[in-house]
Design an enzyme around this catalytic site. Structure first.
Site, PDB file in Angstrom:
ATOM      1  N   TYR A  42      -7.612 -23.423  -9.849  1.00 50.17           N
ATOM      2  CA  TYR A  42      -6.998 -22.415 -10.703  1.00 50.17           C
ATOM      3  C   TYR A  42      -7.489 -22.619 -12.132  1.00 50.17           C
ATOM      4  CZ  TYR A  42      -3.720 -19.472 -13.126  1.00 50.17           C
ATOM      5  OH  TYR A  42      -3.193 -18.495 -13.918  1.00 50.17           O
ATOM      6  N   ARG A  99      12.222 -27.597 -23.049  1.00 44.16           N
ATOM      7  CA  ARG A  99      12.247 -27.677 -24.508  1.00 44.16           C
ATOM      8  C   ARG A  99      13.689 -27.736 -24.991  1.00 44.16           C
ATOM      9  NH1 ARG A  99       8.397 -22.622 -25.621  1.00 44.16           N
ATOM     10  NH2 ARG A  99       6.434 -23.511 -24.884  1.00 44.16           N
ATOM     11  N   GLU A 119       4.724  -7.059  -8.392  1.00 46.39           N
ATOM     12  CA  GLU A 119       3.746  -8.014  -7.862  1.00 46.39           C
ATOM     13  C   GLU A 119       4.327  -8.716  -6.632  1.00 46.39           C
ATOM     14  OE1 GLU A 119       1.916 -12.051  -9.674  1.00 46.39           O
ATOM     15  OE2 GLU A 119       1.551 -10.277 -10.894  1.00 46.39           O
TER      16      GLU A 119
END
Length: 368
Positions: free
Chosen positions: A347, A175, A299
């Protein structure tokens, strides 16, 4: 038969299917081998903080019908997902935007940033990328790849980026605005009170048995309902007759910290290979908590083996060919409906799971 539907898996797909079937006056029983309902969106309330037990889940969609649908079951807050990456000793905003480019190069205008990326693409990019590394460099240049993509991706997939197929990164969000909102979707938030609110409302007045494994008593379960809705691993359903499909697994380490604020953001990615985990989640920030303590989760990506929790399907060519064989077998099952991430070997984001379940319901009941 005792029930119209036996639904295997109390995750989002199974819960939506059960709710919609009950609405159509069908009897359902939902079973799940875990000790709780909700699948991977399950939240455990620990001392007033809703802990996302299986990783961060942020609901987002552009589909107003799906947004309105899920808002029947919970009120949502205004959480905006703005993760941060910690790489080579510095913090960088995600997704790649004008803040990131300033942090990398000191560029101040979109034209400067675009020029920098184009220069690197021209020098290092490939016309026909043969692997993920070449694909990423061809999309965003060498600096972004080496600092913010390479080591994180290699940790996540457990192999070198040069050995991963290029299609894993078909595009990368870039962006040229100062916008840290990770998703472009119009609707976004976290259910107030956690995702259990949604699951509890979906499964209200429906019989649910947790710690109940379909495969441990398959013959019994196959004979208690007219139809089965299966949301587990499709290869396991067919006894791995074409071989096991491959996944990546995850491991979570939850830590209570006796401080008010650990990292100042819900999600911080740790890109460098020297950190064995890929990210740290601080759960209270999802719901703007002001508790005097906090809970974090590290994680860790892991190699998947049969028996481990399957999270991300590895959709390479070999696995896709295997899956197509299982899909043929699935289509031959007259009384079994296969749905969800594991049964469809793809997914899914949460809004896509809901849309898929609603589509399967309409097909099952011959509705337009």
């Amino acid at each position: 038969m005792k029930y119209d539907f036996l639904i295997i898996g109390a995750g989002l797909f199974g819960s939506v299917f059960a709710y919609e079937a009950k609405k159509r006056n069908k009897t359902c029983i939902v079973i799940d081998k875990r000790s709780h309902k909700g699948g991977n969106i399950y939240c455990e309330n620990v001392e007033g903080i809703n802990v996302h037990k299986y990783g961060a889940h942020i609901f987002h969609t552009n589909d107003k019908k799906i947004w309105d649908y899920v808002n029947q079951f919970a009120d949502f807050n205004q959480y905006i997902n703005s993760p941060i990456a910690f790489a080579k000793g510095n913090f960088y905003n995600l997704p790649f935007n004008m803040n990131t480019f300033y942090q990398l190069w000191g560029t101040k205008t979109p034209i400067e940033a675009q020029r920098k990326i184009n220069e690197q693409k021209a020098i290092f990019g490939k016309e026909n990328p043969a692997n993920l590394e070449e694909q990423a460099i061809s999309l965003v240049g060498k600096d972004i790849y080496e600092i913010l993509i390479k080591e994180y991706t290699e940790k996540q997939w457990g192999r070198k980026a040069s050995e991963l197929p290029s299609f894993i990164i078909k595009r990368l969000p870039v962006r040229f605005t100062f916008d840290n909102n990770y998703f472009n979707d119009r609707y976004q938030g976290i259910p107030i009170g956690g995702y259990n609110t949604i699951i509890d409302n979906l499964l209200k007045d429906i019989e649910v048995k947790t710690e109940t494994d379909f495969f441990s008593n398959r013959e019994y379960f196959e004979n208690i309902a007219n139809k089965i809705v299966f949301t587990g691993q499709i290869d396991e359903f067919f006894d791995y007759q074409f071989g096991a499909l491959e996944y990546r697994s995850l491991r979570f380490e939850h830590e209570n910290r006796d401080i008010e604020n650990y990292q100042g953001n819900a999600v911080i990615n740790y890109n460098d290979a020297k950190y064995p985990f890929t990210r740290i989640i601080e759960h209270k920030h999802f719901e703007f908590g002001n508790q005097k303590h906090t809970i974090i989760t590290k994680e860790y990506p892991e190699q998947w083996t049969i028996g481990k929790e399957a999270y991300y399907p590895i959709n390479n060519e070999e696995n896709q060919q295997k899956f197509e064989k299982y899909k043929v077998l699935a289509q031959q099952q007259k009384n079994v409906i296969f749905g969800g991430r594991l049964a469809e070997f793809r997914y899914y984001d949460m809004h896509q799971i809901i849309a898929s379940a609603l589509k399967k319901i309409k097909k099952e009941f011959n509705e337009n």
